[in-house]
Design an enzyme around this catalytic site. Structure first.
Site, mmCIF file in Angstrom:
data_model
loop_
_atom_site.group_PDB
_atom_site.id
_atom_site.type_symbol
_atom_site.label_atom_id
_atom_site.label_comp_id
_atom_site.label_asym_id
_atom_site.label_seq_id
_atom_site.Cartn_x
_atom_site.Cartn_y
_atom_site.Cartn_z
ATOM 1 N N GLU A 150 -16.519 1.548 7.263
ATOM 2 C CA GLU A 150 -15.212 2.133 7.591
ATOM 3 C C GLU A 150 -14.930 3.376 6.772
ATOM 4 O O GLU A 150 -14.285 4.313 7.252
ATOM 5 C CB GLU A 150 -14.127 1.080 7.365
ATOM 6 C CG GLU A 150 -12.710 1.579 7.493
ATOM 7 C CD GLU A 150 -11.673 0.516 7.156
ATOM 8 O OE1 GLU A 150 -10.507 0.881 6.964
ATOM 9 O OE2 GLU A 150 -12.029 -0.681 7.086
ATOM 10 N N GLU A 156 -16.000 -8.144 4.971
ATOM 11 C CA GLU A 156 -15.956 -6.719 5.302
ATOM 12 C C GLU A 156 -15.497 -5.900 4.101
ATOM 13 O O GLU A 156 -14.478 -6.199 3.488
ATOM 14 C CB GLU A 156 -15.003 -6.507 6.474
ATOM 15 C CG GLU A 156 -14.905 -5.062 6.938
ATOM 16 C CD GLU A 156 -14.123 -4.939 8.222
ATOM 17 O OE1 GLU A 156 -13.286 -4.013 8.308
ATOM 18 O OE2 GLU A 156 -14.322 -5.762 9.137
ATOM 19 N N ARG A 207 0.812 -1.211 0.000
ATOM 20 C CA ARG A 207 0.000 0.000 0.000
ATOM 21 C C ARG A 207 0.849 1.267 0.000
ATOM 22 O O ARG A 207 0.427 2.298 -0.535
ATOM 23 C CB ARG A 207 -0.907 0.003 1.230
ATOM 24 C CG ARG A 207 -1.972 -1.066 1.228
ATOM 25 C CD ARG A 207 -2.887 -0.905 2.430
ATOM 26 N NE ARG A 207 -3.794 -2.018 2.576
ATOM 27 C CZ ARG A 207 -4.718 -2.111 3.526
ATOM 28 N NH1 ARG A 207 -4.835 -1.135 4.414
ATOM 29 N NH2 ARG A 207 -5.513 -3.153 3.603
ATOM 30 N N ASP A 235 -15.866 4.418 11.701
ATOM 31 C CA ASP A 235 -14.546 4.724 12.256
ATOM 32 C C ASP A 235 -14.666 6.060 12.978
ATOM 33 O O ASP A 235 -15.001 7.074 12.360
ATOM 34 C CB ASP A 235 -13.513 4.802 11.130
ATOM 35 C CG ASP A 235 -12.089 4.951 11.636
ATOM 36 O OD1 ASP A 235 -11.844 5.841 12.474
ATOM 37 O OD2 ASP A 235 -11.198 4.200 11.189
ATOM 38 N N GLU A 291 -12.576 -4.454 17.919
ATOM 39 C CA GLU A 291 -11.459 -4.858 17.071
ATOM 40 C C GLU A 291 -10.130 -4.461 17.715
ATOM 41 O O GLU A 291 -10.018 -3.405 18.333
ATOM 42 C CB GLU A 291 -11.576 -4.175 15.709
ATOM 43 C CG GLU A 291 -10.413 -4.463 14.758
ATOM 44 C CD GLU A 291 -10.580 -3.825 13.393
ATOM 45 O OE1 GLU A 291 -10.090 -4.409 12.406
ATOM 46 O OE2 GLU A 291 -11.208 -2.746 13.291
ATOM 47 N N HIS A 346 -14.802 0.164 13.347
ATOM 48 C CA HIS A 346 -13.497 -0.102 12.758
ATOM 49 C C HIS A 346 -12.454 0.645 13.570
ATOM 50 O O HIS A 346 -12.665 1.778 14.005
ATOM 51 C CB HIS A 346 -13.434 0.385 11.318
ATOM 52 C CG HIS A 346 -12.036 0.418 10.773
ATOM 53 N ND1 HIS A 346 -11.254 1.553 10.785
ATOM 54 C CD2 HIS A 346 -11.258 -0.564 10.245
ATOM 55 C CE1 HIS A 346 -10.067 1.282 10.265
ATOM 56 N NE2 HIS A 346 -10.047 0.002 9.935
ATOM 57 N N ASP A 357 -11.270 -9.153 5.850
ATOM 58 C CA ASP A 357 -11.171 -7.723 5.591
ATOM 59 C C ASP A 357 -10.701 -7.555 4.150
ATOM 60 O O ASP A 357 -9.546 -7.797 3.819
ATOM 61 C CB ASP A 357 -10.179 -7.089 6.563
ATOM 62 C CG ASP A 357 -10.154 -5.577 6.455
ATOM 63 O OD1 ASP A 357 -10.773 -5.027 5.529
ATOM 64 O OD2 ASP A 357 -9.513 -4.930 7.302
#
Length: 380
Positions: free
Chosen positions: A256, A230, A37, A279, A328, A306, A204
């Site tokens: 999220e 998710e 990423r 979130d 989480e 999230h 996820d």
């Protein structure tokens, strides 16, 4: 009590397993970006809002989105002047005015992340002013501790935290074809072997699959007892969410990357999800999430936020266990620097997470990371 000053602290973020290993994401369809990423995140920076009251008390709020430098500019150029001089107790008024003042360029995204950070800092300051933990200001604790699930790709880490439930950051998507499907299945099979038959496994997918791939991949994995998928598709693909939810035997979750109450209204009322996952660092802080939770409860849906951190956990523990049965924990420190921008970072033990009774969110600014220039562990 009036607000005397609002400013933003910024420092660089480093890398971790989430940014430097293969984890499926919206850019995975492009070969030059699929391996990590960080190749397309580019420069990541952590931003923390500091709200100082006229008596010197300071509240702090993390800003989602990993673009702290841009957030700081937004605060200094516009939003600061709309907050200074108001009462710290005017969180509803401040949030509404900040949203209206930024709507011509905002309506979500970075603007809403900044508004969220300001709101969190205000609640932290209110708690410190009153000598109360924030959870006591929003309804009180509904239980002594939060049952926790683990997000990561290392099943062996579950033993460290005493956790038996796992969400896998899935590595491959449609661009990787049959070979990627095989690798995805290997990871899921390994997780199931590690946690046994009693723990749940969720996936996820981080907005990176499409509907046909999701249906094929689920058909391949359903024998492993998948609890939920998710963010299987783009957050704008509400019809895709609905189609997947109609056709698979597991729950579909998301939120999220929704930022506003209107976005969550669509997600909920159009039947897109079984679990709502706002979130707190993006969807309006405590003030925003209270509204989202009420909307979800009215539709008999669960709210499992999230992300991690004291603000998230204070919010969840103030909800009843029927609405928010667990939380989480993302292992952000694996393969990363041990430093974070705030001084308190609750971590689970024996499968549960316990909060302190310190005032506010129980943290302050970790001044060391802002003075030494070393990158902090990434979260966004």
């Amino acid at each position: 009590m009036k607000i005397h000053e609002v400013k933003c602290h910024v420092t660089a973020m480093g890398g971790s397993w989430l940014t430097e290993t293969v984890v499926s994401n919206p850019m995975s369809i492009y070969p030059e970006y699929f391996e990590r990423r960080s190749s397309w995140y580019r420069t990541m920076s952590a931003g923390v809002v500091e709200v100082t009251l006229e008596n010197g008390i300071a509240g702090f709020g993390f800003i989602g989105g990993a673009k702290g430098s841009a957030a700081s500019q937004l605060i200094s150029e516009q939003l600061r002047d709309l907050v200074v001089g108001k009462s710290v107790f005017d969180t509803e008024l401040i949030q509404e005015q900040l949203y209206r003042a930024s709507v011509f360029y905002g309506r979500g995204g970075l603007a809403q992340c900044v508004i969220s950070g300001i709101d969190i800092a205000l609640w932290d300051a209110k708690g410190k002013l009153l000598g109360q933990p924030v959870y006591n200001l929003i309804g009180g604790k509904t239980r002594d501790r939060l049952k926790t699930y683990y997000t990561g790709n290392d099943p062996a880490a579950l033993e460290k935290f005493g956790i038996s439930d796992m969400k896998i950051a899935i590595p491959y998507g449609p661009a990787h074809g049959e070979e990627g499907m095989i690798e995805n299945e290997k990871i899921v099979a390994e997780a199931r072997r590690a946690i046994g038959s009693s723990g749940f496994i969720a996936l996820d997918i981080y907005m990176s699959w499409d509907v046909p791939y999701t249906l094929r991949m689920y058909d391949r994995l359903k024998g492993y007892g998948i609890s939920w998928l998710e963010e299987p598709v783009s957050p704008d693909n509400y019809e895709g969410y609905r189609e997947i939810r109609r056709k698979i035997g597991a729950m579909v979750t998301g939120g999220e990357h929704e930022y506003t109450l209107e976005g969550f209204r669509r997600l909920i009322e159009e039947g897109c999800v079984d679990i709502v996952q706002p979130d707190i660092y993006r969807a309006g802080g405590v003030t925003g999430l209270k509204k989202i939770a009420a909307l979800a409860k009215a539709h008999h849906l669960k709210v499992i936020c999230h992300g991690i951190g004291s603000p998230t956990y204070h919010f969840l523990i103030s909800n009843g266990p029927e609405l928010s049965p667990f939380c989480e924990y993302i292992d952000i420190y694996r393969e990363a620097t041990p430093d974070w921008v705030l001084t308190d970072d609750p971590r689970p033990a024996e499968g549960y997470l316990t909060l302190s009774d310190e005032s506010g969110f129980g943290y302050t600014l970790n001044t060391k990371v802002f003075s030494n220039g070393e990158p902090v562990t990434p979260i966004w």
